[in-house]
Scaffold this motif. Sequence first.
Motif, PDB file in Angstrom:
ATOM      1  N   VAL A 130       0.841  -1.196   0.000  1.00 25.64           N
ATOM      2  CA  VAL A 130       0.000   0.000   0.000  1.00 25.64           C
ATOM      3  C   VAL A 130       0.876   1.247   0.000  1.00 25.64           C
ATOM      4  O   VAL A 130       0.679   2.179  -0.785  1.00 25.64           O
ATOM      5  CB  VAL A 130      -0.944   0.012   1.225  1.00 25.64           C
ATOM      6  N   TYR A 131       1.874   1.266   0.866  1.00 27.76           N
ATOM      7  CA  TYR A 131       2.723   2.441   1.024  1.00 27.76           C
ATOM      8  C   TYR A 131       3.509   2.761  -0.253  1.00 27.76           C
ATOM      9  O   TYR A 131       3.574   3.898  -0.685  1.00 27.76           O
ATOM     10  CB  TYR A 131       3.684   2.222   2.207  1.00 27.76           C
ATOM     11  N   ARG A 132       4.084   1.734  -0.868  1.00 24.77           N
ATOM     12  CA  ARG A 132       4.889   1.955  -2.075  1.00 24.77           C
ATOM     13  C   ARG A 132       4.054   1.917  -3.345  1.00 24.77           C
ATOM     14  O   ARG A 132       4.585   2.059  -4.434  1.00 24.77           O
ATOM     15  CB  ARG A 132       6.002   0.906  -2.141  1.00 24.77           C
ATOM     16  N   GLU A 133       2.748   1.715  -3.178  1.00 26.46           N
ATOM     17  CA  GLU A 133       1.805   1.729  -4.295  1.00 26.46           C
ATOM     18  C   GLU A 133       2.253   0.800  -5.424  1.00 26.46           C
ATOM     19  O   GLU A 133       2.436   1.212  -6.565  1.00 26.46           O
ATOM     20  CB  GLU A 133       1.622   3.156  -4.824  1.00 26.46           C
ATOM     21  N   PHE A 134       2.413  -0.479  -5.108  1.00 24.33           N
ATOM     22  CA  PHE A 134       2.803  -1.454  -6.123  1.00 24.33           C
ATOM     23  C   PHE A 134       1.777  -1.424  -7.254  1.00 24.33           C
ATOM     24  O   PHE A 134       0.591  -1.586  -7.036  1.00 24.33           O
ATOM     25  CB  PHE A 134       2.881  -2.867  -5.543  1.00 24.33           C
ATOM     26  N   LYS A 135       2.267  -1.232  -8.481  1.00 22.98           N
ATOM     27  CA  LYS A 135       1.380  -1.111  -9.628  1.00 22.98           C
ATOM     28  C   LYS A 135       1.106  -2.457 -10.294  1.00 22.98           C
ATOM     29  O   LYS A 135       0.097  -2.640 -10.940  1.00 22.98           O
ATOM     30  CB  LYS A 135       1.980  -0.153 -10.672  1.00 22.98           C
ATOM     31  N   ASP A 136       2.050  -3.389 -10.157  1.00 17.24           N
ATOM     32  CA  ASP A 136       1.862  -4.689 -10.803  1.00 17.24           C
ATOM     33  C   ASP A 136       2.567  -5.782 -10.003  1.00 17.24           C
ATOM     34  O   ASP A 136       3.224  -5.509  -9.000  1.00 17.24           O
ATOM     35  CB  ASP A 136       2.371  -4.656 -12.249  1.00 17.24           C
ATOM     36  N   VAL A 137       2.432  -6.998 -10.458  1.00 11.78           N
ATOM     37  CA  VAL A 137       2.991  -8.156  -9.764  1.00 11.78           C
ATOM     38  C   VAL A 137       4.519  -8.106  -9.738  1.00 11.78           C
ATOM     39  O   VAL A 137       5.148  -8.523  -8.760  1.00 11.78           O
ATOM     40  CB  VAL A 137       2.497  -9.468 -10.431  1.00 11.78           C
ATOM     41  N   ASN A 138       5.139  -7.579 -10.783  1.00 13.46           N
ATOM     42  CA  ASN A 138       6.611  -7.526 -10.845  1.00 13.46           C
ATOM     43  C   ASN A 138       7.200  -6.676  -9.716  1.00 13.46           C
ATOM     44  O   ASN A 138       8.183  -7.056  -9.100  1.00 13.46           O
ATOM     45  CB  ASN A 138       7.083  -7.008 -12.205  1.00 13.46           C
ATOM     46  N   THR A 139       6.596  -5.522  -9.467  1.00 17.48           N
ATOM     47  CA  THR A 139       7.103  -4.679  -8.370  1.00 17.48           C
ATOM     48  C   THR A 139       6.925  -5.389  -7.038  1.00 17.48           C
ATOM     49  O   THR A 139       7.793  -5.327  -6.170  1.00 17.48           O
ATOM     50  CB  THR A 139       6.360  -3.326  -8.298  1.00 17.48           C
ATOM     51  N   PHE A 140       5.815  -6.074  -6.903  1.00 17.18           N
ATOM     52  CA  PHE A 140       5.535  -6.841  -5.704  1.00 17.18           C
ATOM     53  C   PHE A 140       6.593  -7.936  -5.518  1.00 17.18           C
ATOM     54  O   PHE A 140       7.154  -8.107  -4.440  1.00 17.18           O
ATOM     55  CB  PHE A 140       4.130  -7.452  -5.826  1.00 17.18           C
ATOM     56  N   MET A 141       6.890  -8.666  -6.580  1.00 11.47           N
ATOM     57  CA  MET A 141       7.887  -9.743  -6.538  1.00 11.47           C
ATOM     58  C   MET A 141       9.285  -9.195  -6.238  1.00 11.47           C
ATOM     59  O   MET A 141      10.047  -9.814  -5.491  1.00 11.47           O
ATOM     60  CB  MET A 141       7.898 -10.528  -7.855  1.00 11.47           C
ATOM     61  N   ASN A 142       9.616  -8.042  -6.802  1.00 11.95           N
ATOM     62  CA  ASN A 142      10.928  -7.432  -6.538  1.00 11.95           C
ATOM     63  C   ASN A 142      11.090  -7.120  -5.049  1.00 11.95           C
ATOM     64  O   ASN A 142      12.161  -7.332  -4.476  1.00 11.95           O
ATOM     65  CB  ASN A 142      11.121  -6.165  -7.369  1.00 11.95           C
ATOM     66  N   GLU A 143      10.028  -6.618  -4.432  1.00 10.07           N
ATOM     67  CA  GLU A 143      10.082  -6.313  -3.000  1.00 10.07           C
ATOM     68  C   GLU A 143      10.242  -7.593  -2.187  1.00 10.07           C
ATOM     69  O   GLU A 143      11.028  -7.650  -1.241  1.00 10.07           O
ATOM     70  CB  GLU A 143       8.809  -5.563  -2.565  1.00 10.07           C
ATOM     71  N   LEU A 144       9.529  -8.636  -2.582  1.00 12.40           N
ATOM     72  CA  LEU A 144       9.661  -9.923  -1.892  1.00 12.40           C
ATOM     73  C   LEU A 144      11.081 -10.469  -2.023  1.00 12.40           C
ATOM     74  O   LEU A 144      11.657 -10.981  -1.059  1.00 12.40           O
ATOM     75  CB  LEU A 144       8.669 -10.946  -2.457  1.00 12.40           C
ATOM     76  N   LYS A 145      11.662 -10.360  -3.208  1.00 11.85           N
ATOM     77  CA  LYS A 145      13.034 -10.843  -3.433  1.00 11.85           C
ATOM     78  C   LYS A 145      14.022 -10.082  -2.554  1.00 11.85           C
ATOM     79  O   LYS A 145      14.914 -10.680  -1.957  1.00 11.85           O
ATOM     80  CB  LYS A 145      13.423 -10.717  -4.907  1.00 11.85           C
ATOM     81  N   LYS A 146      13.850  -8.755  -2.489  1.00 10.76           N
ATOM     82  CA  LYS A 146      14.736  -7.948  -1.629  1.00 10.76           C
ATOM     83  C   LYS A 146      14.641  -8.409  -0.187  1.00 10.76           C
ATOM     84  O   LYS A 146      15.639  -8.535   0.510  1.00 10.76           O
ATOM     85  CB  LYS A 146      14.370  -6.457  -1.714  1.00 10.76           C
ATOM     86  N   MET A 147      13.398  -8.658   0.254  1.00  4.82           N
ATOM     87  CA  MET A 147      13.183  -9.080   1.629  1.00  4.82           C
ATOM     88  C   MET A 147      13.822 -10.453   1.883  1.00  4.82           C
ATOM     89  O   MET A 147      14.473 -10.662   2.898  1.00  4.82           O
ATOM     90  CB  MET A 147      11.688  -9.143   1.928  1.00  4.82           C
ATOM     91  N   LEU A 148      13.664 -11.365   0.947  1.00  3.12           N
ATOM     92  CA  LEU A 148      14.248 -12.698   1.092  1.00  3.12           C
ATOM     93  C   LEU A 148      15.775 -12.628   1.093  1.00  3.12           C
ATOM     94  O   LEU A 148      16.432 -13.348   1.851  1.00  3.12           O
ATOM     95  CB  LEU A 148      13.753 -13.625  -0.025  1.00  3.12           C
ATOM     96  N   ASP A 149      16.337 -11.775   0.262  1.00  4.12           N
ATOM     97  CA  ASP A 149      17.800 -11.623   0.209  1.00  4.12           C
ATOM     98  C   ASP A 149      18.352 -11.093   1.532  1.00  4.12           C
ATOM     99  O   ASP A 149      19.361 -11.580   2.026  1.00  4.12           O
ATOM    100  CB  ASP A 149      18.218 -10.702  -0.930  1.00  4.12           C
TER     101      ASP A 149
END
Length: 154
Positions: A130-149
């Motif tokens: 909500v805060y970063r206003e993810f526009k699509d699934v790719n942005t969402f996945m990128n954030e998840l990848k960063k978190m997992l890393d």
Amino acid sequence: MKCPFCGSDNTRVIDSRPADDNSSIRRRRMCDECSKRFTTYEKVETIPLIVIKKDNAREQYDRSKIEAGVLRACHKRPVSASQITKIVDDVETKIFSREEKEISSTAIGEYVMDKIRDVDAVAYVRFASVYREFKDVNTFMNELKKMLDTDQVK
């Protein structure tokens, strides 16, 4: 202190103690004129804080907005009420320790995300989406990848 019953200025403190939250003092007072007792609270005056929104609008700081965002992110998650209160308290402490009269909503959001990340990963992703206003699934996945890393580094 004026008596709320008779309006007399002749009142005295008969008992003082810290209030429940330890950030204010509770005082029992007695009026010398009418002998009635009443309670007052003494609290440190804080600097009024203005939040600069993303559209450059300005509004007064409101703790309940942070609480509402954290509550929504933690909905149906194993996060206790005391953990939520601690997140909000920590964010508020950080905001006010800056001793500035204005702060951007972006900075507040980053502080909240830092605190939520330590408590619950799913709540963090919810808040970030909500805060970063993810526009699509790719942005969402990128954030998840960063978190997992970052989790693998810890």
